[in-house]
Scaffold this active site. Structure first.
Site, mmCIF file in Angstrom:
data_model
loop_
_atom_site.group_PDB
_atom_site.id
_atom_site.type_symbol
_atom_site.label_atom_id
_atom_site.label_comp_id
_atom_site.label_asym_id
_atom_site.label_seq_id
_atom_site.Cartn_x
_atom_site.Cartn_y
_atom_site.Cartn_z
ATOM 1 N N SER A 1 1.187 -1.197 -0.155
ATOM 2 C CA SER A 1 -0.073 -0.251 -0.531
ATOM 3 C C SER A 1 0.872 0.987 0.204
ATOM 4 C CB SER A 1 -1.151 0.252 1.144
ATOM 5 O OG SER A 1 -0.240 -0.027 2.088
ATOM 6 N N HIS B 1 -3.112 -6.525 2.622
ATOM 7 C CA HIS B 1 -2.058 -7.300 2.985
ATOM 8 C C HIS B 1 -3.133 -8.180 2.876
ATOM 9 C CE1 HIS B 1 0.184 -4.069 4.877
ATOM 10 N NE2 HIS B 1 0.762 -4.271 2.934
ATOM 11 N N GLN C 1 -6.479 -1.983 6.923
ATOM 12 C CA GLN C 1 -5.345 -2.882 6.621
ATOM 13 C C GLN C 1 -4.928 -3.603 8.279
ATOM 14 O OE1 GLN C 1 -2.199 -1.313 3.538
ATOM 15 N NE2 GLN C 1 -0.818 -1.449 5.506
ATOM 16 N N GLU C 2 -4.367 -2.791 9.275
ATOM 17 C CA GLU C 2 -4.110 -3.028 10.633
ATOM 18 C C GLU C 2 -4.937 -2.726 11.562
ATOM 19 O OE1 GLU C 2 0.203 -1.586 10.078
ATOM 20 O OE2 GLU C 2 -0.054 -2.197 8.122
ATOM 21 N N GLU D 1 1.578 -9.750 7.135
ATOM 22 C CA GLU D 1 1.828 -9.055 8.581
ATOM 23 C C GLU D 1 2.379 -10.154 9.555
ATOM 24 O OE1 GLU D 1 1.644 -4.691 8.907
ATOM 25 O OE2 GLU D 1 2.946 -4.096 7.055
ATOM 26 N N ASP E 1 -4.355 0.642 11.561
ATOM 27 C CA ASP E 1 -4.187 1.704 10.142
ATOM 28 C C ASP E 1 -4.993 1.127 8.793
ATOM 29 O OD1 ASP E 1 -2.857 3.339 8.111
ATOM 30 O OD2 ASP E 1 -0.633 1.201 8.219
ATOM 31 N N GLU F 1 -4.166 5.641 12.735
ATOM 32 C CA GLU F 1 -2.563 5.720 11.493
ATOM 33 C C GLU F 1 -3.407 6.026 10.475
ATOM 34 O OE1 GLU F 1 0.355 3.379 11.032
ATOM 35 O OE2 GLU F 1 0.478 3.694 8.710
ATOM 36 N N ASP G 1 1.288 8.672 7.385
ATOM 37 C CA ASP G 1 2.141 7.250 6.768
ATOM 38 C C ASP G 1 2.122 7.808 5.053
ATOM 39 O OD1 ASP G 1 3.313 5.072 5.319
ATOM 40 O OD2 ASP G 1 2.241 3.864 5.535
ATOM 41 N N LYS H 1 9.633 5.197 7.569
ATOM 42 C CA LYS H 1 9.511 3.468 6.393
ATOM 43 C C LYS H 1 11.451 4.655 5.842
ATOM 44 C CE LYS H 1 4.722 1.728 6.222
ATOM 45 N NZ LYS H 1 4.032 2.220 4.827
ATOM 46 N N HIS I 1 7.654 -0.892 9.828
ATOM 47 C CA HIS I 1 9.116 -2.041 8.132
ATOM 48 C C HIS I 1 7.385 -1.433 7.349
ATOM 49 C CE1 HIS I 1 4.829 -5.275 9.433
ATOM 50 N NE2 HIS I 1 5.346 -3.770 9.241
ATOM 51 N N ARG I 2 7.638 -2.716 6.202
ATOM 52 C CA ARG I 2 6.995 -2.799 4.726
ATOM 53 C C ARG I 2 6.368 -3.985 5.375
ATOM 54 N NH1 ARG I 2 7.332 2.006 2.059
ATOM 55 N NH2 ARG I 2 4.570 1.349 1.291
ATOM 56 N N SER I 3 5.512 -4.155 4.105
ATOM 57 C CA SER I 3 4.714 -5.522 4.628
ATOM 58 C C SER I 3 5.832 -6.507 3.159
ATOM 59 C CB SER I 3 3.444 -5.174 3.503
ATOM 60 O OG SER I 3 3.242 -4.865 2.700
ATOM 61 N N LYS J 1 6.622 -0.269 14.754
ATOM 62 C CA LYS J 1 5.375 -1.285 14.035
ATOM 63 C C LYS J 1 6.387 -2.291 13.090
ATOM 64 C CE LYS J 1 2.488 0.111 10.295
ATOM 65 N NZ LYS J 1 1.548 0.669 9.539
HETATM 66 P P1 PGA Z 1 2.763 -1.145 2.625
HETATM 67 O O1 PGA Z 1 2.097 -0.986 4.678
HETATM 68 O O2 PGA Z 1 4.400 -1.237 3.185
HETATM 69 O O3 PGA Z 1 2.460 -2.474 2.381
HETATM 70 O O4 PGA Z 1 2.971 0.073 2.639
HETATM 71 C C1 PGA Z 1 2.666 -0.323 5.581
HETATM 72 C C2 PGA Z 1 1.886 0.751 6.155
HETATM 73 O O5 PGA Z 1 0.217 0.619 5.725
HETATM 74 O O6 PGA Z 1 1.943 1.438 7.028
HETATM 75 ZN ZN ZN Z 2 0.844 3.021 6.934
#
Ligand code: PGA
Ligand code: ZN
Length: 430
Positions: free
Chosen positions: A43, A155, A163-164, A205, A242, A286, A313, A338, A366-368, A389
């Protein structure tokens, strides 16, 4: 005697989703060899630095041979003989070699791999652990983990739009205990999902990816898991979300299509979060809104920023220019950091410096798509912001970072500090 860079090599490896990424191996003339591997998002923010992909038939176009060639042919000759402790100068040189505003020529993946490997080589040459080299003697604060235990959005192939859904063990006394609180909650959640007849397979994740009836059911079920694990929601363990709203924003508004909960405007999304903040012990949200919805972000921060951490983000993409605008416009009160969104260690540290000056929080992330590289764990301790995270309590590319933090905490011994970014004033984070 000063060590010098002798060689820089890059290799195409796989990330945790089976997509190619870069590992850089950097050698010094004193025999030190350091490696660093580059993560990759799904994302991704529109304004992220460019991840260079080959676009040919190999790996569905995702090969990184061009980026590797750039390391070998452009970067390596320029770095030969350089002192690896001159990180800022080396990063500036990498930017100059690229010459584009978004690292499109050499690739942010090529540049970041080198930038990280330089830092690691310098730490080894200085005989310091990476966190101490990057953060100095004051780098003693372990981060509170944001553990992503229910995955949705891009994800996971399930019915959850957001997403999270993360747990943050804010009331734990140490990092090791925080990790235990979160992990026990993760296991309690597995039992509850199983009992209710939901799948316990995991997303990118490492969080579960059940087909829930609604997005809010994810919060309800996590609160149930926190209690079942013997913890008090809010006091011991808070929730962090998130939604990654850019991934469900359409020209017709925010489309909660996966759950079938309909379309919403920015203000309706803010109202939805308001209801959730009142109903659940949420400490942090987020990307509640789209990356171009600056005014929506500012309205959410004005309405909720005294009560929760509002993290940007995709809207800031770890870019000092966007963060500066955000500070001026009161867009948020925290930034997700990131390394690969911006592409060098020095620019990432500048982004963090801006957060500190503004009194904003920052979360190292991190990243996914990840690798077994644990650079992130050391970086979080070095930067001292108190939050990381890095996924759930399963999938080794996530757990590797947590295990490295356990090592750091143990190495620091009595000097280790663990304090929640929200503990001093639970009703305010700004
Ligand atoms: P991504 O997701 O690494 O797929 O961008 C992580 C996030 O959105 O924080
Ligand atoms: Zn994010």
């Amino acid at each position: 005697m000063m060590s010098r860079i002798e060689s820089v090599r890059a290799l195409e490896i796989l990330d945790s989703r089976g997509n190619p990424t870069i590992r850089v191996q950097l050698s010094l003339d004193d025999g030190v060899v350091a490696t660093a591997s580059v993560p990759s998002g799904a994302s991704t923010g529109e304004h992220e630095a460019v991840e260079l992909r080959d676009g040919e038939s190999r790996f569905g176009g995702k090969g990184v041979h061009k980026a590797i060639e750039n390391v070998h042919e452009v970067i390596a000759p320029a770095l030969n003989g350089q002192d690896p402790t001159r990180q800022a100068e080396i990063d500036a040189l990498l930017l100059a070699l690229d010459g584009t505003p978004n690292k499109a020529k050499l690739g942010a993946n090529a540049i970041l791999g080198v930038s990280m490997a330089v830092a690691r080589a310098a730490a080894l040459a200085s005989r310091l652990p990476l966190y101490a080299y990057l953060g100095g003697p004051g780098a003693t604060r372990l981060p509170v983990p944001m553990m992503n235990i229910i995955n949705g959005g891009k994800h996971a192939d399930n019915s959850v739009d957001f997403q999270e859904f993360m747990v943050m063990p804010v009331g734990a006394p140490t990092f090791a205990e925080a990790l235990r609180y979160g992990t026990e909650t993760f296991h309690a959640l597995a039992r509850i999902l199983k009992k209710k007849g939901y799948a316990t397979s995991v997303g990118d994740e490492g969080g579960f990816a059940p087909n829930l009836e609604s997005n809010e059911q994810a919060c309800e079920i996590i609160v149930e898991a926190i209690c079942a694990a013997g913890y008090e929601p809010g006091r011991d363990i808070a929730l962090a979300l998130d939604p990654a709203a850019s991934s469900f924003w359409t020209s017709n508004g925010y489309d909660l299509a996966k759950s079938g909960q309909g379309r919403k405007t920015s203000d309706e999304m803010i109202a939805l979060y308001q209801g959730w903040v009142e109903a659940f012990p949420i400490a942090s949200i987020e990307d509640g809104l789209d990356e171009n919805d600056w005014s929506g972000f500012a309205r959410q921060t004005a309405a909720q920023g005294h009560r929760i951490q509002v993290v940007g983000d995709d809207i800031f993409v770890t870019n000092p220019a966007f963060i500066r605008r955000g500070i001026a416009e009161k867009t948020a009160n925290a930034v997700l950091i990131k390394l690969n969104q911006i592409g060098t260690l020095s620019e990432t540290m500048q982004a963090i410096a801006l957060c500190r000056e503004a009194g904003w929080n920052y979360v190292i992330s991190h990243r996914s798509g990840e690798t077994e590289d644990t650079f992130l764990a050391d970086f979080a301790v070095a930067m001292g912001g108190g939050q990381i995270k890095t996924g759930s309590a399963c999938r080794s590319e996530r757990v590797a970072k947590y295990n490295r933090l356990l090592e750091i905490e143990s190495e620091l011994g009595k000097a280790a500090v663990f304090k929640s970014p929200f503990a001093s004033n639970s009703s305010s984070v700004d």
